[in-house]
Design a protein around this motif. Structure first.
Motif, short mmCIF file in Angstrom:
data_model
loop_
_atom_site.label_atom_id
_atom_site.label_comp_id
_atom_site.label_asym_id
_atom_site.label_seq_id
_atom_site.Cartn_x
_atom_site.Cartn_y
_atom_site.Cartn_z
N THR A 96 0.83 -1.20 0.00
CA THR A 96 0.00 0.00 0.00
C THR A 96 0.87 1.25 0.00
N LYS A 99 2.22 1.63 -3.44
CA LYS A 99 1.22 2.12 -4.39
C LYS A 99 0.93 3.60 -4.18
N CYS A 100 0.88 4.03 -2.93
CA CYS A 100 0.58 5.44 -2.63
C CYS A 100 1.74 6.36 -2.94
N GLU A 102 4.41 5.44 -5.03
CA GLU A 102 5.06 5.04 -6.28
C GLU A 102 6.54 4.74 -6.04
N LYS A 115 0.78 11.06 5.97
CA LYS A 115 0.14 10.13 5.05
C LYS A 115 0.42 8.68 5.45
N ILE A 119 -2.37 5.87 6.38
CA ILE A 119 -2.43 4.53 5.77
C ILE A 119 -2.47 3.47 6.88
N VAL A 138 -6.22 2.20 -0.32
CA VAL A 138 -5.77 3.23 -1.26
C VAL A 138 -6.92 4.17 -1.62
N VAL A 141 -7.34 6.60 1.21
CA VAL A 141 -6.22 7.56 1.25
C VAL A 141 -6.38 8.60 0.14
N GLU A 142 -6.80 8.15 -1.05
CA GLU A 142 -7.02 9.09 -2.15
C GLU A 142 -8.19 10.03 -1.85
#
Length: 193
Positions: A96, A99-100, A102, A115, A119, A138, A141-142
């Protein structure tokens, strides 16, 4: 129950510390140091489960950890938690983060601590596992990121107000404002326009 989540680098610098039971600051620091020394001296090919009853004052506590690049992800749990389930939770947490951010690295944990905590809070609350679905985490979070951007527009309101005042179309700038018994002398504002 999860008692603590620790993330530290190869040199023992804590990058994320979350305790789910109240401990004095000195006790927390001692647990971080002892955990680092216990985990560091183990080879990478050895089992990722480690008994650590002496750290938390009980006999049924375990350290479950994974080593990724320069970071150790360590979960301190009691005997009610499944070791493989916690290993999977660590994997979900790291994926995760990846992914958040990158391709997550240690600097992301340092500079985006809020952040990272968000998460983690989507996954674990009060020492109990809340969510393990990476896509759901995700998405939350977005959604939080979008909300923060919308609020960022509100935090820019003072600068928008100043520009709005500058763009007021008055035929003549008033020099004296009288409101009842109050008389206000307006200074020369041409230097600000």
């Amino acid at each position: 129950m999860i008692n603590a989540i620790l993330v530290f680098n190869n040199h023992g610098k804590p990058r994320l510390v979350r305790f789910y039971q109240h401990l004095a600051e000195e006790a927390q620091q001692q647990i971080i140091r002892d955990t680092f020394h216990l985990v560091l001296k183990r080879d990478d090919h050895i089992c990722n489960f480690l008994e650590c009853g002496s750290l938390f004052g009980g006999s049924d506590y375990k350290l479950i950890y994974r080593h990724y690049a320069t970071l150790y992800f360590v979960f301190c749990v009691d005997s009610s938690e499944s070791e493989l389930g916690i290993l999977d939770l660590i994997q979900v947490f790291v994926e995760t983060l990846d992914k958040c951010f990158e391709n997550v690295c240690e600097l992301d944990l340092i500079f985006h601590m809020d952040k990272v905590h968000h998460i983690l809070q989507e996954m674990v609350i009060g020492g109990m596992v809340l969510e393990t679905n990476m896509n759901e985490i995700v998405a939350q979070v977005e959604a939080q990121g979008k909300l923060e951007k919308a609020e960022g527009g509100l935090s820019a309101a003072p600068s928008r107000a100043v520009s709005a005042v500058k763009n007021i179309n008055l035929p003549e700038i008033p020099r004296n404002i009288n409101i009842g018994d109050i008389n206000i002398k307006v200074p020369n504002l041409s230097q600000f326009m």
